[in-house]
Scaffold this active site. Structure first.
Site, PDB file in Angstrom:
ATOM      1  N   ILE A  15       0.767  -1.224  -0.027  1.00 47.67           N
ATOM      2  CA  ILE A  15      -0.035  -0.279  -0.172  1.00 47.67           C
ATOM      3  C   ILE A  15       0.924   1.077   0.042  1.00 47.67           C
ATOM      4  CG2 ILE A  15      -1.659   1.323   1.353  1.00 47.67           C
ATOM      5  CD1 ILE A  15      -2.499  -1.438   2.539  1.00 47.67           C
ATOM      6  N   PHE A  16       0.807   2.158  -0.992  1.00 45.45           N
ATOM      7  CA  PHE A  16       1.694   3.497  -1.037  1.00 45.45           C
ATOM      8  C   PHE A  16       0.782   4.430  -0.418  1.00 45.45           C
ATOM      9  CE2 PHE A  16       2.776   7.215  -3.544  1.00 45.45           C
ATOM     10  CZ  PHE A  16       4.071   7.135  -3.142  1.00 45.45           C
ATOM     11  N   GLY A  17       1.501   5.232   0.650  1.00 47.78           N
ATOM     12  CA  GLY A  17       1.023   6.465   1.080  1.00 47.78           C
ATOM     13  C   GLY A  17       1.776   7.562   0.670  1.00 47.78           C
ATOM     14  N   TYR A  18       1.085   8.649   0.412  1.00 43.08           N
ATOM     15  CA  TYR A  18       1.988  10.053  -0.102  1.00 43.08           C
ATOM     16  C   TYR A  18       1.281  11.076   0.798  1.00 43.08           C
ATOM     17  CZ  TYR A  18      -2.571  10.370  -2.454  1.00 43.08           C
ATOM     18  OH  TYR A  18      -3.759  10.415  -2.801  1.00 43.08           O
ATOM     19  N   GLY A  19       0.596  11.011   1.674  1.00 44.41           N
ATOM     20  CA  GLY A  19       0.081  12.197   2.752  1.00 44.41           C
ATOM     21  C   GLY A  19       0.189  11.675   4.197  1.00 44.41           C
ATOM     22  N   SER A  20      -0.896  11.614   4.758  1.00 41.22           N
ATOM     23  CA  SER A  20      -0.646  11.237   6.363  1.00 41.22           C
ATOM     24  C   SER A  20      -0.377  10.017   6.211  1.00 41.22           C
ATOM     25  CB  SER A  20      -2.189  11.689   7.043  1.00 41.22           C
ATOM     26  OG  SER A  20      -3.013  10.846   6.259  1.00 41.22           O
ATOM     27  N   GLU A  95      -9.934   6.444   4.008  1.00 39.67           N
ATOM     28  CA  GLU A  95      -9.799   6.947   2.760  1.00 39.67           C
ATOM     29  C   GLU A  95     -11.016   7.147   1.886  1.00 39.67           C
ATOM     30  OE1 GLU A  95      -6.839   8.620   2.525  1.00 39.67           O
ATOM     31  OE2 GLU A  95      -5.894   7.592   4.283  1.00 39.67           O
TER      32      GLU A  95
END
Length: 206
Positions: A15-20, A95
């Site tokens: 799972i790719f996260g780019y914010g919180s 999300e």
């Protein structure tokens, strides 16, 4: 398409996260990798009426905008076994239901040399979302972020933690959109009678 359908019968999932998610995933995972995806740029164009804002004053959080020349840095988390279902159920609420994001599968490239790219699930808010705000001058976005608060906390905290992540883990990466908005938000906060930014914002940041 639901995340469960996309990754059906998989023994592990990235799972790719780019914010919180880069500093607060809030789900159990096996390991994580810092890296980037190509073809997208990160922008503070999505509204938040719950976590970092409210119905009267929408906060601003990041989403991804397609741009074949761009890349976005963040963190990929590997979940395995029962972690897969648990993380997807949690993220579906955080999300999708509460944030208005949809899911896509992207190619993630780890920062560490010698490691192969991998497929990862990512959550993206699109322009057809009712609380999608779209582009605005950096100064306006900074002022909006400096003045908003939601159930999770200050919108400023979200911005500062993301900027600190980039400085700490991706020091050679240029992110003019993020850092320009941070500068405007901090300047706006300093001019106010009560600065919403406190040192405690960064305590515990990865």
């Amino acid at each position: 398409m639901k995340p469960q359908d996309i990754m059906k019968e998989k023994s592990s999932l990235w799972i790719f996260g780019y914010g919180s998610l880069v500093w607060k995933p809030n789900f159990a995972y096996k390991r994580s990798k810092v890296g980037y995806i190509k073809g997208y740029k990160r922008r503070f164009w999505h509204g938040d009426d719950f976590y970092r804002g409210d119905k009267e004053n929408l906060g601003r959080v990041v989403t991804l905008i397609e741009d074949e020349e761009a890349c976005t840095w963040g963190v990929a988390y590997e979940v395995t076994g029962p972690q897969i279902e648990e993380s997807l159920q949690y993220l579906n609420i955080r999300e999708v239901m509460m944030g208005g994001y949809i899911t896509e599968v992207v190619e993630f490239t780890p920062k560490e040399r010698g490691q192969s790219s991998l497929l990862a699930l990512v959550y993206i808010a699109t322009a057809d979302n009712p609380i999608y705000l779209g582009p605005a001058p950096d100064s306006e976005i900074g002022a909006q972020i400096a003045s908003c608060r939601g159930t999770t906390g200050l919108n400023m905290e979200y911005l500062v933690r993301l900027a600190e992540f980039m400085r700490l883990y991706c020091p050679d990466v240029e992110d003019p959109h993020l850092f320009a908005i941070e500068e405007h938000a901090l300047n706006f906060a300093r001019r106010g009678t009560e600065c919403p930014l406190q040192k405690s914002v960064l305590v515990g940041a990865q």
